[in-house]
Scaffold this active site. Structure first.
Site, PDB file in Angstrom:
ATOM      1  N   GLU A   1      -3.095   1.531  -2.695  1.00  0.00           N
ATOM      2  CA  GLU A   1      -2.714   2.931  -2.501  1.00  0.00           C
ATOM      3  C   GLU A   1      -3.621   3.601  -1.477  1.00  0.00           C
ATOM      4  O   GLU A   1      -4.703   3.128  -1.178  1.00  0.00           O
ATOM      5  CB  GLU A   1      -2.758   3.704  -3.831  1.00  0.00           C
ATOM      6  CG  GLU A   1      -3.965   3.439  -4.718  1.00  0.00           C
ATOM      7  CD  GLU A   1      -5.304   3.871  -4.163  1.00  0.00           C
ATOM      8  OE1 GLU A   1      -5.356   4.938  -3.521  1.00  0.00           O
ATOM      9  OE2 GLU A   1      -6.293   3.149  -4.358  1.00  0.00           O
TER      10      GLU A   1
ATOM     11  N   GLY B   1     -10.124   1.038  -2.665  1.00  0.00           N
ATOM     12  CA  GLY B   1      -8.674   1.188  -2.772  1.00  0.00           C
ATOM     13  C   GLY B   1      -7.990   0.335  -1.722  1.00  0.00           C
ATOM     14  O   GLY B   1      -8.479  -0.734  -1.356  1.00  0.00           O
ATOM     15  N   GLU B   2      -6.837   0.794  -1.252  1.00  0.00           N
ATOM     16  CA  GLU B   2      -6.043   0.096  -0.227  1.00  0.00           C
ATOM     17  C   GLU B   2      -5.489  -1.238  -0.709  1.00  0.00           C
ATOM     18  O   GLU B   2      -4.841  -1.946   0.047  1.00  0.00           O
ATOM     19  CB  GLU B   2      -6.868  -0.178   1.048  1.00  0.00           C
ATOM     20  CG  GLU B   2      -7.447   1.024   1.724  1.00  0.00           C
ATOM     21  CD  GLU B   2      -8.257   0.657   2.967  1.00  0.00           C
ATOM     22  OE1 GLU B   2      -8.252  -0.537   3.380  1.00  0.00           O
ATOM     23  OE2 GLU B   2      -8.898   1.550   3.531  1.00  0.00           O
ATOM     24  N   GLY B   3      -5.759  -1.619  -1.963  1.00  0.00           N
ATOM     25  CA  GLY B   3      -5.367  -2.945  -2.423  1.00  0.00           C
ATOM     26  C   GLY B   3      -6.407  -4.004  -2.128  1.00  0.00           C
ATOM     27  O   GLY B   3      -6.137  -5.208  -2.290  1.00  0.00           O
TER      28      GLY B   3
ATOM     29  N   VAL C   1       0.859  -1.187   0.000  1.00  0.00           N
ATOM     30  CA  VAL C   1       0.000   0.000   0.000  1.00  0.00           C
ATOM     31  C   VAL C   1       0.891   1.232   0.000  1.00  0.00           C
ATOM     32  O   VAL C   1       1.649   1.460   0.950  1.00  0.00           O
ATOM     33  CB  VAL C   1      -0.947   0.021   1.208  1.00  0.00           C
ATOM     34  CG1 VAL C   1      -1.805   1.287   1.190  1.00  0.00           C
ATOM     35  CG2 VAL C   1      -1.846  -1.219   1.211  1.00  0.00           C
TER      36      VAL C   1
END
Length: 337
Positions: A165, A307-309, A73
């Site tokens: 991200e 997000g965050e993967g 991240v």
């Protein structure tokens, strides 16, 4: 893996494109031979068979092996966020990085569920990038240095890299990148992001248009687009993908923002993404447009846009299952047929 210094900042990055390994077709044939011998009708596991082959070929192994998967991240603060393009304040960047470290985020739970490693790359989160409406996000030198930093993401020996991200305002950055790289209007690429209303979308459109006007004389090369309109997390993810290719590590791309990062590489040379799969189609509307522009399809479509993967982690669970099936199943010869 860090590029050596040369006369022009981007020369060393561009030189890496000539070093990219290509898939071993003889190895691919061996993987398919084993797949055909497993105790099931041919093709009956569908996409799982393709995923096992993809991992094996890009790991350069006859049997795909995922022992040290990593969700990386990449976190950054953006100068454009001060204009109010997100439903959340800039302070959330640091709070979420702390939350990742304490195990309280969604990505922590998915990594636990699928036995994935997690590492957060704090890209000077206390220092925002330049406001792209009036100045470059990064200098070319800083952009290259950040790409080099991203290349170190796989230094611990991972065998599957999942991109993630965190950065308030980064869907606006992605929209600017996509518009510059693939054309169309800002309206085509700007969406609700963290949940802004119609007024918020219009603000994003106006800011992207202003940024494109500010940098219009410097957007003819993908890496210049990255430096001027991107952010440190985008540069670091692009660097990580290049390093993964050179070191035989397959990559799972997450959603809208991670796709914007790798779109820069696609514009340099579409082959740079051959070792990547796209985990899911984000609920951010323009993500499908971006995938179509690159000729890519997503593995999953779960209505996710966090997000965050998180999408990449979900896909990693499927990929791990595909490899387990390929490696662990008996062959017809094993059971006497």
């Amino acid at each position: 893996m860090i590029p050596t210094s040369s006369a022009l900042p981007f020369d060393d990055i561009l030189a890496l494109l000539d070093k990219m390994p290509e898939p071993d077709e003889e190895l691919r044939a061996k993987v398919r031979e084993r797949e055909a011998s497993l105790t099931k009708p041919a093709g009956s596991l569908g996409k799982l068979e393709e995923l096992a082959e993809w991992v094996a070929v890009w790991q350069n192994r006859e049997k795909p092996q995922i022992l040290r998967p990593l969700v990386g991240v990449f976190a950054c603060q953006h100068g454009i966020a001060k204009h109010g393009v997100s439903a959340f304040p800039n302070e959330l960047n640091q709070l979420m990085v702390d939350n990742f470290s304490q195990g309280g985020a969604a990505i922590n739970q998915l990594c636990t569920a699928y036995d994935l490693g997690l590492k957060v790359f704090d890209l000077a989160i206390e220092h925002p990038t330049g406001d792209i409406t009036v100045e470059p996000a990064m200098s070319e030198k800083d952009c290259v240095a950040t790409m080099a930093y991203g290349m170190e993401a796989i230094a611990g020996g991972t065998d599957l890299l999942c991109l993630g991200e965190m950065g308030i305002g980064n869907t606006t950055i992605s929209a600017a990148l996509f518009t510059a790289l693939f054309g169309g209007s800002a309206e085509d690429w700007c969406g609700r992001g963290s949940g802004v209303d119609d007024k918020g979308i219009q603000l994003k459109v106006d800011l992207v248009n202003k940024a494109l006007e500010t940098h219009k004389d410097h957007l003819d090369k993908p890496l210049e687009v990255l430096a001027r309109l991107g952010g440190r997390e985008f540069a670091a993810m692009a660097g990580a993908v290049l390093a993964a290719r050179i070191n035989n590590v397959p990559v799972i791309v997450d959603g809208f923002n991670t796709t914007a990062a790798v779109a820069v590489l696609h514009k340099l040379d579409p082959r740079t993404l051959d070792h990547c799969i796209f985990s899911h189609c984000s609920a951010e509307g323009a993500h499908r447009r971006a995938l179509d522009a690159m000729g890519k399809t997503a593995l999953l479509d779960l209505g996710m846009r966090l997000g965050e993967g998180t999408g990449a982690a979900m896909a990693a669970g499927v990929v791990k299952a595909a490899c387990q099936a390929h490696n662990g199943m008996a062959t017809f010869a094993d059971i006497g047929l």
